[in-house]
Design an enzyme around this catalytic site. Structure first.
Site, mmCIF file in Angstrom:
data_model
loop_
_atom_site.group_PDB
_atom_site.id
_atom_site.type_symbol
_atom_site.label_atom_id
_atom_site.label_comp_id
_atom_site.label_asym_id
_atom_site.label_seq_id
_atom_site.Cartn_x
_atom_site.Cartn_y
_atom_site.Cartn_z
ATOM 1 N N ASN A 57 0.879 -1.175 0.000
ATOM 2 C CA ASN A 57 0.000 0.000 0.000
ATOM 3 C C ASN A 57 0.916 1.224 0.000
ATOM 4 O O ASN A 57 1.547 1.522 1.009
ATOM 5 C CB ASN A 57 -0.872 -0.044 1.270
ATOM 6 C CG ASN A 57 -1.666 1.234 1.458
ATOM 7 O OD1 ASN A 57 -1.773 2.058 0.555
ATOM 8 N ND2 ASN A 57 -2.228 1.395 2.657
ATOM 9 N N TRP A 58 0.958 1.899 -1.139
ATOM 10 C CA TRP A 58 1.902 3.025 -1.267
ATOM 11 C C TRP A 58 1.375 4.308 -0.630
ATOM 12 O O TRP A 58 2.074 5.308 -0.581
ATOM 13 C CB TRP A 58 2.224 3.275 -2.750
ATOM 14 C CG TRP A 58 3.008 2.173 -3.395
ATOM 15 C CD1 TRP A 58 3.414 0.999 -2.833
ATOM 16 C CD2 TRP A 58 3.493 2.136 -4.748
ATOM 17 N NE1 TRP A 58 4.117 0.234 -3.743
ATOM 18 C CE2 TRP A 58 4.170 0.917 -4.931
ATOM 19 C CE3 TRP A 58 3.413 3.013 -5.836
ATOM 20 C CZ2 TRP A 58 4.772 0.552 -6.141
ATOM 21 C CZ3 TRP A 58 3.999 2.658 -7.038
ATOM 22 C CH2 TRP A 58 4.678 1.445 -7.184
ATOM 23 N N LYS A 59 0.139 4.294 -0.184
ATOM 24 C CA LYS A 59 -0.480 5.473 0.452
ATOM 25 C C LYS A 59 -0.262 6.719 -0.420
ATOM 26 O O LYS A 59 -0.259 6.615 -1.638
ATOM 27 C CB LYS A 59 0.072 5.660 1.866
ATOM 28 C CG LYS A 59 -0.052 4.398 2.711
ATOM 29 C CD LYS A 59 0.161 4.640 4.173
ATOM 30 C CE LYS A 59 0.192 3.314 4.900
ATOM 31 N NZ LYS A 59 0.248 3.453 6.338
ATOM 32 N N HIS B 221 -9.255 0.621 5.433
ATOM 33 C CA HIS B 221 -7.929 0.843 6.021
ATOM 34 C C HIS B 221 -8.083 1.735 7.248
ATOM 35 O O HIS B 221 -8.925 2.630 7.284
ATOM 36 C CB HIS B 221 -6.999 1.498 4.989
ATOM 37 C CG HIS B 221 -5.578 1.534 5.465
ATOM 38 N ND1 HIS B 221 -5.123 2.526 6.302
ATOM 39 C CD2 HIS B 221 -4.532 0.697 5.244
ATOM 40 C CE1 HIS B 221 -3.842 2.290 6.574
ATOM 41 N NE2 HIS B 221 -3.466 1.183 5.940
ATOM 42 N N GLU C 119 -6.529 4.203 8.295
ATOM 43 C CA GLU C 119 -6.461 5.656 8.057
ATOM 44 C C GLU C 119 -7.800 6.164 7.513
ATOM 45 O O GLU C 119 -8.202 7.284 7.795
ATOM 46 C CB GLU C 119 -5.292 5.970 7.111
ATOM 47 C CG GLU C 119 -3.969 5.844 7.846
ATOM 48 C CD GLU C 119 -2.806 5.345 7.012
ATOM 49 O OE1 GLU C 119 -2.845 5.464 5.780
ATOM 50 O OE2 GLU C 119 -1.854 4.804 7.617
ATOM 51 N N GLU D 123 -4.987 -5.514 10.787
ATOM 52 C CA GLU D 123 -3.982 -4.471 10.972
ATOM 53 C C GLU D 123 -4.257 -3.716 12.274
ATOM 54 O O GLU D 123 -5.062 -2.777 12.293
ATOM 55 C CB GLU D 123 -4.045 -3.471 9.823
ATOM 56 C CG GLU D 123 -3.811 -4.075 8.459
ATOM 57 C CD GLU D 123 -3.292 -3.015 7.493
ATOM 58 O OE1 GLU D 123 -2.149 -3.138 7.061
ATOM 59 O OE2 GLU D 123 -4.028 -2.051 7.217
ATOM 60 N N GLY E 185 2.647 1.934 10.779
ATOM 61 C CA GLY E 185 3.552 3.065 10.600
ATOM 62 C C GLY E 185 4.283 3.467 11.876
ATOM 63 O O GLY E 185 4.894 4.533 11.940
ATOM 64 N N SER F 166 3.738 -2.450 10.336
ATOM 65 C CA SER F 166 5.202 -2.420 10.443
ATOM 66 C C SER F 166 5.854 -3.744 10.034
ATOM 67 O O SER F 166 6.797 -4.216 10.675
ATOM 68 C CB SER F 166 5.634 -2.002 11.850
ATOM 69 O OG SER F 166 5.145 -0.705 12.136
ATOM 70 N N GLY G 91 2.916 -1.254 4.299
ATOM 71 C CA GLY G 91 2.902 0.171 3.989
ATOM 72 C C GLY G 91 4.306 0.665 3.675
ATOM 73 O O GLY G 91 4.820 0.478 2.570
ATOM 74 N N GLY G 92 4.950 1.252 4.666
ATOM 75 C CA GLY G 92 6.262 1.900 4.478
ATOM 76 C C GLY G 92 7.276 1.056 3.720
ATOM 77 O O GLY G 92 7.966 1.560 2.815
HETATM 78 C C1 PEP Z 1 -0.555 -0.134 6.091
HETATM 79 O O1 PEP Z 1 -0.570 0.981 5.638
HETATM 80 O O2 PEP Z 1 -1.501 -0.891 5.825
HETATM 81 C C2 PEP Z 1 0.557 -0.534 6.942
HETATM 82 C C3 PEP Z 1 0.488 -1.707 7.513
HETATM 83 O O3 PEP Z 1 1.603 0.347 7.075
HETATM 84 P P1 PEP Z 1 3.061 0.028 7.697
HETATM 85 O O4 PEP Z 1 3.542 -1.251 7.065
HETATM 86 O O5 PEP Z 1 3.891 1.203 7.320
HETATM 87 O O6 PEP Z 1 2.882 -0.115 9.166
#
Ligand code: PEP
Length: 250
Positions: free
Chosen positions: A9-11, A94, A96, A166, A172, A212, A233-234
């Site tokens: 997920n590049w957000k 998600h 967010e 999640e 994050g 993470s 994500g990251g």
């Molecule tokens: C996400 O955005 O779904 C996520 C899990 O982010 P991260 O891996 O950065 O925690």
């Protein structure tokens, strides 16, 4: 046998040219992998990345979708528009979207039904906040989000749904749920699917972990019986971190 499914997920990262470059590198470096792989760039880069992925096994995902088919919905993107860019999977619910943009269980449920109507696959995200976990309510919250998200979805529709657990406090933040804690929630989700749809559906249900995920923790997470993949994500923003996550078993 459930095939591992790793999604990035590049957000709100990457301009069109940056997205195209990263997607091109991933196509090269992930050629022939056994895992199912998805990347979800921002809306503005979907069409461009869609063309890069066209002849590859990496599938194109979107990070969100409107709850309507068309009309006066300023700033929204419809299911048909996503499909037109080559999207086959949409991430819904998600954290967010839930916690920063106020999306409710009911809104996410309506989006999920609409996505299935348009023959999109869905990654349905579920997860508790830190306060909810500390109050001992993690399972109750995840169960509520799951039941609400899947309300009115039949066994056929369920085949096009992947669940992503999640925990909000792990997204994050650099804090990962321990593989044991994550697996406990994944097991509960699978049991709930069995109760609602039967054992066969539960056995086939793909449940990703997100929060993470990094190259150094993916193998321990994937070793757990009920963890079938990851929503990243990251670490999905660079080949140096995403490729080793996809190749966790090499
Ligand atoms: C996400 O955005 O779904 C996520 C899990 O982010 P991260 O891996 O950065 O925690």
């Amino acid at each position: 046998m459930r095939k591992p499914f790793i999604a990035g997920n590049w957000k709100m990262h990457k301009t069109r040219s940056e997205a195209k470059e990263l997607a091109g590198e991933l196509v090269k470096q992930l050629k022939g992998v056994d895992q199912r792989v998805m990347i979800a760039p921002p809306f503005t880069a979907l069409a461009e990345v869609g063309s890069v992925l066209a002849d590859s096994s990496i599938v194109l995902g979107a990070q969100n979708m409107a709850v309507a088919e068309e009309g006066a919905h300023t700033g929204e993107v419809s299911p048909a528009m996503l499909k037109d860019c080559g999207v086959s999977i949409v991430i819904l619910g998600h954290s967010e979207r839930r916690h920063v943009y106020g999306e409710t269980d009911e809104l996410i449920h309506q989006k999920l039904l609409l996505a299935l109507k348009h023959e999109l696959e869905v990654i349905l995200c579920l997860g508790e906040t830190l306060d909810e976990r500390e109050a001992g309510r993690a399972e109750e919250v995840v169960r509520r989000q799951l039941k609400s998200g899947l309300d009115d979805v039949d066994t056929d529709g369920l085949r096009r749904v992947t669940i992503a657990y999640e925990p909000v406090w792990a997204i994050g933040t650099g804090k990962t749920a321990s593989p044991e804690d994550a697996d406990q929630i994944h097991r509960m989700i699978r049991q709930e699917i069995a109760r609602l749809y039967g054992d066969k559906a539960a056995e086939n249900m793909l449940i990703q972990y997100g929060g993470s995920v990094k190259p150094n923790n993916i193998a321990d997470l994937m070793a757990k019986e009920n963890i079938d993949g990851a929503l990243v994500g990251g670490a999905s923003l660079k080949t140096e971190t995403f490729v080793p996550i996809v190749n966790f078993n090499k």
